[in-house]
Scaffold this active site. Sequence first.
Site, PDB file in Angstrom:
ATOM      1  N   ALA A 237      -3.419  -8.914  -6.731  1.00  0.00           N
ATOM      2  CA  ALA A 237      -2.224  -8.152  -6.368  1.00  0.00           C
ATOM      3  C   ALA A 237      -2.245  -6.730  -6.940  1.00  0.00           C
ATOM      4  O   ALA A 237      -3.171  -6.342  -7.666  1.00  0.00           O
ATOM      5  CB  ALA A 237      -0.981  -8.895  -6.838  1.00  0.00           C
ATOM      6  N   HIS A 238      -1.198  -5.981  -6.613  1.00  0.00           N
ATOM      7  CA  HIS A 238      -1.150  -4.572  -7.000  1.00  0.00           C
ATOM      8  C   HIS A 238      -1.082  -4.398  -8.521  1.00  0.00           C
ATOM      9  O   HIS A 238      -0.505  -5.191  -9.240  1.00  0.00           O
ATOM     10  CB  HIS A 238       0.011  -3.838  -6.311  1.00  0.00           C
ATOM     11  CG  HIS A 238       1.374  -4.394  -6.595  1.00  0.00           C
ATOM     12  ND1 HIS A 238       2.504  -3.932  -5.976  1.00  0.00           N
ATOM     13  CD2 HIS A 238       1.802  -5.363  -7.409  1.00  0.00           C
ATOM     14  CE1 HIS A 238       3.563  -4.580  -6.404  1.00  0.00           C
ATOM     15  NE2 HIS A 238       3.154  -5.463  -7.282  1.00  0.00           N
TER      16      HIS A 238
END
Length: 339
Positions: A237-238
């Site tokens: 994920a980010h």
Amino acid sequence: MTTTLRALTDLVGGELIGDADTVITAARPIHEAGATDITFLENPKYLPQLTACAAGAAVVPAGLDLPGKNLIRVANPFTSFIAIAQLLHGRPQAKPSGINAKAAVDESATVGADTTVHALANVAAGCVVGARCVIHPGAIVGPDCVLGDDVTLHPNVVLYPGTIVGHRVIIHASSVIGADGFGYRFANGRHEKVPQLGHVEIGDDVEIGAGTTIDCGTFSATRIGAGTKIDNLVMIAHNVQIGRHNIIVSQTGVAGSSSTGDFVIIAGQVGVADHLHIGDRCVIGARSAVAKSVPADSRMLGAPATPEKEQKRILMSLLHLPELRKELRSLHDRMDKAA
């Protein structure tokens, strides 16, 4: 390809025991090898299988003796067998073919020497592609991406704008690097998107499996450290920061803003919650749920993840739970009768 045992011994620098003129046509595992095949033995516990095997020869550890069998003795049988298998079965390396007429390479992009861009690949404006890269059909290199030397993008890989890829990186088919992170804030009675303004940086010698996704950072970079190997179907994920030389196995998900140290192993189907850190040299067992940060050199298992030894004791206790339940019920019945 056909060769002799003498030639294979020279290839791996081993010690030959047996007939040097034995003809070898293929490299196969013990349970498949036939009379003109070579196999290997790494663990002595499989010696009975090798004894019964019909293989014409075997690559074995130094000092091992097996009367009646042609042997190549080496320090590392597995590594030597790989070299032999590559010689006998390896695909010839394709020569650079330049930019295919059916590829789309923007005139502002820079493409290094001996790089191949196959048909239907797309290299967008402002990109810098290093030397000896291979961009397979359907791959998309978005605007302002930077690729180092010897990078391979397999079919249908997508690099979103601004992605930075180091040297000798391999990204397998249909992986998506740099898509928006899953960022929303609830406001005005609805989920409003948080703009994802960052990018992804991939270090040297990284390999990323098929169908893996790595999201861009919200404001800066999501980073994958040098030497890390990521399996198929992994989600990063980010804002995640993955350290150097990690192993991340299939179907693992790492939530936003978490990080790992160096030499971390995360087994299959692990879930890592957001804003956590997994320290250097940790091992996270398969299907674990990491709900809090993990100190260096830990071995964790279970959901929620706990120290491996503790989790194993819990699991062993659960195996005896039906018996304990029966004993407790029996004890309860005896107490009722005594009363």
